[in-house]
Design an enzyme around this catalytic site. Sequence first.
Site, PDB file in Angstrom:
ATOM      1  N   TRP A 275       0.819  -1.216   0.000  1.00  0.00           N
ATOM      2  CA  TRP A 275       0.000   0.000   0.000  1.00  0.00           C
ATOM      3  C   TRP A 275       0.857   1.273   0.000  1.00  0.00           C
ATOM      4  O   TRP A 275       0.318   2.362  -0.161  1.00  0.00           O
ATOM      5  CB  TRP A 275      -0.902   0.024   1.230  1.00  0.00           C
ATOM      6  CG  TRP A 275      -1.949  -1.051   1.282  1.00  0.00           C
ATOM      7  CD1 TRP A 275      -2.176  -2.062   0.374  1.00  0.00           C
ATOM      8  CD2 TRP A 275      -2.928  -1.218   2.308  1.00  0.00           C
ATOM      9  NE1 TRP A 275      -3.221  -2.834   0.771  1.00  0.00           N
ATOM     10  CE2 TRP A 275      -3.708  -2.345   1.962  1.00  0.00           C
ATOM     11  CE3 TRP A 275      -3.227  -0.542   3.492  1.00  0.00           C
ATOM     12  CZ2 TRP A 275      -4.773  -2.786   2.763  1.00  0.00           C
ATOM     13  CZ3 TRP A 275      -4.271  -0.989   4.285  1.00  0.00           C
ATOM     14  CH2 TRP A 275      -5.037  -2.093   3.915  1.00  0.00           C
ATOM     15  N   LYS A 276       2.121   1.139   0.262  1.00  0.00           N
ATOM     16  CA  LYS A 276       3.018   2.299   0.403  1.00  0.00           C
ATOM     17  C   LYS A 276       2.414   3.267   1.439  1.00  0.00           C
ATOM     18  O   LYS A 276       1.861   2.821   2.424  1.00  0.00           O
ATOM     19  CB  LYS A 276       3.238   2.972  -0.947  1.00  0.00           C
ATOM     20  CG  LYS A 276       3.641   1.984  -2.046  1.00  0.00           C
ATOM     21  CD  LYS A 276       4.163   2.654  -3.250  1.00  0.00           C
ATOM     22  CE  LYS A 276       4.370   1.624  -4.348  1.00  0.00           C
ATOM     23  NZ  LYS A 276       5.211   2.082  -5.417  1.00  0.00           N
TER      24      LYS A 276
ATOM     25  N   GLY B 170       5.350   1.957 -10.771  1.00  0.00           N
ATOM     26  CA  GLY B 170       4.474   3.127 -10.829  1.00  0.00           C
ATOM     27  C   GLY B 170       4.488   3.843 -12.163  1.00  0.00           C
ATOM     28  O   GLY B 170       3.917   4.936 -12.282  1.00  0.00           O
TER      29      GLY B 170
ATOM     30  N   GLY C   4       1.853  -2.615  -6.325  1.00  0.00           N
ATOM     31  CA  GLY C   4       1.731  -1.323  -5.653  1.00  0.00           C
ATOM     32  C   GLY C   4       0.374  -0.697  -5.948  1.00  0.00           C
ATOM     33  O   GLY C   4      -0.626  -1.028  -5.319  1.00  0.00           O
ATOM     34  N   GLY C   5       0.331   0.179  -6.937  1.00  0.00           N
ATOM     35  CA  GLY C   5      -0.878   0.954  -7.263  1.00  0.00           C
ATOM     36  C   GLY C   5      -2.140   0.106  -7.360  1.00  0.00           C
ATOM     37  O   GLY C   5      -3.179   0.469  -6.790  1.00  0.00           O
TER      38      GLY C   5
END
Length: 263
Positions: A13-14, A180, A241-242
């Site tokens: 999720w960063k 990303g 990620g995203g």
Amino acid sequence: MATTRRPLIAGNWKMNLDHLQSIAFVQKLAWALKDKKFHEQEVEVTVFPPFTDLRSVQTLINADNLPVGLGAQDLSPHDEGAHTGDIPGVFLKALDCSYVVVGHSERRADHHEDDSHVAAKVVAALRHGLIPIVCVGETSEDLERYGASKIPVDQLAAVLAEIPQGSEFVVAYEPVWAIGSGQAATPDQAEDVCKALRETIREHHGDEAADSTRVLYGGSVKSTNIAGFMKRDNIDGALVGGASLDVDEFVAIARFPHHVSLD
Ligand code: PEP
């Protein structure tokens, strides 16, 4: 993908979703997995929330026995003491984290983490019974200068030299230029590097470790490209990620066996 290695779909999720948002997200994720008849025996799904969310997500997973694992995004190489802002492995273990991401390229860049610092964190994770997900990958400049494999292989070798034989860990190959950017590596590119990483494990820790360790691909993974990666022999899952912040998209990635033939 070798059938003996259980695929891992890991959602990084960063620095997104606070502790309240994390509860709503994981509830929605669990409902969507159930609705889509997701089988946790087939694929392991794990989320990596920010530190401040871990207790909330742990409570939810444990209370409802959700088919979702928990990991942290980083840890300190130290176990206690005067290290302001750091979080030790022992605290993560106490929150039922199974995994911890180590050496993500954003930490290598933002916090100047070099290979020896990353290795010290991996050692700390193992010391506390956490499974480190060791991130390696080349920048676009590295790619131009050295080709794709050299930097990731060197980064992994630096870690393997510091940990005992028989240690359980996961490797995530994440080309920095693919993170990303919307521009994922091709399955062929990813497979070549993941294969080189597996051979590096074989060289340092032997056949059993090489054949049982999961090597993930990460970098702009989506539901529309996951199948291409998962068909390859040396790719055992994805660090996402995203796309891990969109429940439907993340569930579609986790359900890759339903839209890929692994023969
Ligand atoms: C990551 O941060 O590990 C990652 C792979 O990000 P993204 O999927 O957004 O490229």
